[in-house]
Write a protein that holds these residues in place. Sequence first.
Motif, PDB file in Angstrom:
ATOM      1  N   THR A 196     -28.049 -25.196   5.386  1.00  0.00           N
ATOM      2  CA  THR A 196     -27.618 -25.826   4.136  1.00  0.00           C
ATOM      3  C   THR A 196     -26.607 -26.929   4.407  1.00  0.00           C
ATOM      4  O   THR A 196     -26.674 -28.021   3.820  1.00  0.00           O
ATOM      5  CB  THR A 196     -27.016 -24.777   3.193  1.00  0.00           C
ATOM      6  N   THR A 197     -25.664 -26.664   5.301  1.00  0.00           N
ATOM      7  CA  THR A 197     -24.659 -27.663   5.672  1.00  0.00           C
ATOM      8  C   THR A 197     -25.319 -28.890   6.268  1.00  0.00           C
ATOM      9  O   THR A 197     -24.992 -30.034   5.921  1.00  0.00           O
ATOM     10  CB  THR A 197     -23.663 -27.055   6.679  1.00  0.00           C
ATOM     11  N   ALA A 200     -27.203 -30.937   3.543  1.00  0.00           N
ATOM     12  CA  ALA A 200     -26.314 -31.699   2.668  1.00  0.00           C
ATOM     13  C   ALA A 200     -25.746 -32.914   3.385  1.00  0.00           C
ATOM     14  O   ALA A 200     -25.715 -34.026   2.829  1.00  0.00           O
ATOM     15  CB  ALA A 200     -25.191 -30.806   2.163  1.00  0.00           C
ATOM     16  N   LEU A 219     -25.833 -26.853  -4.103  1.00  0.00           N
ATOM     17  CA  LEU A 219     -25.908 -26.231  -2.783  1.00  0.00           C
ATOM     18  C   LEU A 219     -25.728 -24.731  -2.901  1.00  0.00           C
ATOM     19  O   LEU A 219     -24.771 -24.254  -3.527  1.00  0.00           O
ATOM     20  CB  LEU A 219     -24.836 -26.806  -1.857  1.00  0.00           C
ATOM     21  N   GLY A 223     -22.326 -23.955  -0.497  1.00  0.00           N
ATOM     22  CA  GLY A 223     -22.508 -25.157   0.305  1.00  0.00           C
ATOM     23  C   GLY A 223     -22.463 -24.929   1.792  1.00  0.00           C
ATOM     24  O   GLY A 223     -22.255 -25.879   2.561  1.00  0.00           O
ATOM     25  N   LEU A 255     -20.260 -35.660  -1.857  1.00  0.00           N
ATOM     26  CA  LEU A 255     -20.348 -34.201  -1.839  1.00  0.00           C
ATOM     27  C   LEU A 255     -19.532 -33.564  -2.958  1.00  0.00           C
ATOM     28  O   LEU A 255     -19.883 -32.486  -3.444  1.00  0.00           O
ATOM     29  CB  LEU A 255     -19.895 -33.676  -0.476  1.00  0.00           C
ATOM     30  N   PHE A 260     -21.850 -26.294  -6.351  1.00  0.00           N
ATOM     31  CA  PHE A 260     -21.799 -25.245  -5.335  1.00  0.00           C
ATOM     32  C   PHE A 260     -21.904 -23.900  -6.042  1.00  0.00           C
ATOM     33  O   PHE A 260     -21.109 -23.613  -6.944  1.00  0.00           O
ATOM     34  CB  PHE A 260     -20.475 -25.313  -4.555  1.00  0.00           C
TER      35      PHE A 260
END
Length: 326
Positions: A196-197, A200, A219, A223, A255, A260
């Motif tokens: 996921t990190t 993004a 996310l 996140g 971001l 989140f």
Amino acid sequence: MPTIDFHNHFYPPEYIKALEQGPSAVRITHDSAGNPCLHYPGDYNVAVPGHRDIEYRAQVLKESRIDTQVITLTTPGTHIEGATSAVRLAQLVNDAFARIVADKRGLFASLATLPLCDPTASAVELRRAMGQLKFPGVMVFSNINGIALSNQSFWPLWETANDLGAIVHIHPTNPVGVEAMLEYWLMPLVGFLMDTTLAAASLVFSGVAERFPNIKWVLGHLGGAIPYLAERLDRGYEAFAECRKNISRPPSSYLKKFYFDTVNFDPHALELAVSFAGASQILAGSDYPHQIGSIPKMLDSLQAMRISEEDRQKILGGNAKRLLGI
């Protein structure tokens, strides 16, 4: 203010039946309790009653005092199938979700699933899901058979999502480098968050987030490590010309506009996300009914946060209500 669980999962019985009948890349067995087990390359899921029995789930929500759940499919997703099967299964899942939303009016909302192995077909299905079925957006996976979401092959899908102002909830799947995570459940415990990190960060540095500003990115699992690592991404922007090539401002500025979900039950971690993005960008999530998910832990962790009651109510449901338009 309602309590809305934004991150949880459901397998429509029609979907499980279709997998059993085949052809499919997913193999179905049953455990000793009679639960279907979905086996797919590298992993499997046990579909307990909460995953597949909507009446059972409705009772759980009543007992837990959850007003609305935003149901989505979960791994493996339809993208592991061939393109024709992926389209058929995605349509089947979305139609089933739409019936649930209509039958249990107000108790459930839904995000669409897409045949992501075919980005063009995915754009078509997204238009159908948001236009005909009235879904507010889609859940996608953090990589699609090893291909990054930032890859230009997906840009027609992002153009459609941008035109529609879609919610795009990013959920992890088998991460790149999974061969190093085959013991101790390291794939879901570490790899999911890593992927996921990575997704993004790549969406930002590639310029996708800037190019398609109307997409409402969400996310999963707080996140991954984004709130923790955002400062390092900004330093990369300052240090490396390549990191400035496709974007006009530091990564954290994009971001902080992402949402989140709170599928991280450490109140201190949740507070860090609030400090990073603001309480208006945080959505309550339980990951129910996965073994590692928990509605009580979701609620307890949100109550334990050292924030104002106004911000707590935003996270419990106000932000999701605004985002979903309900």
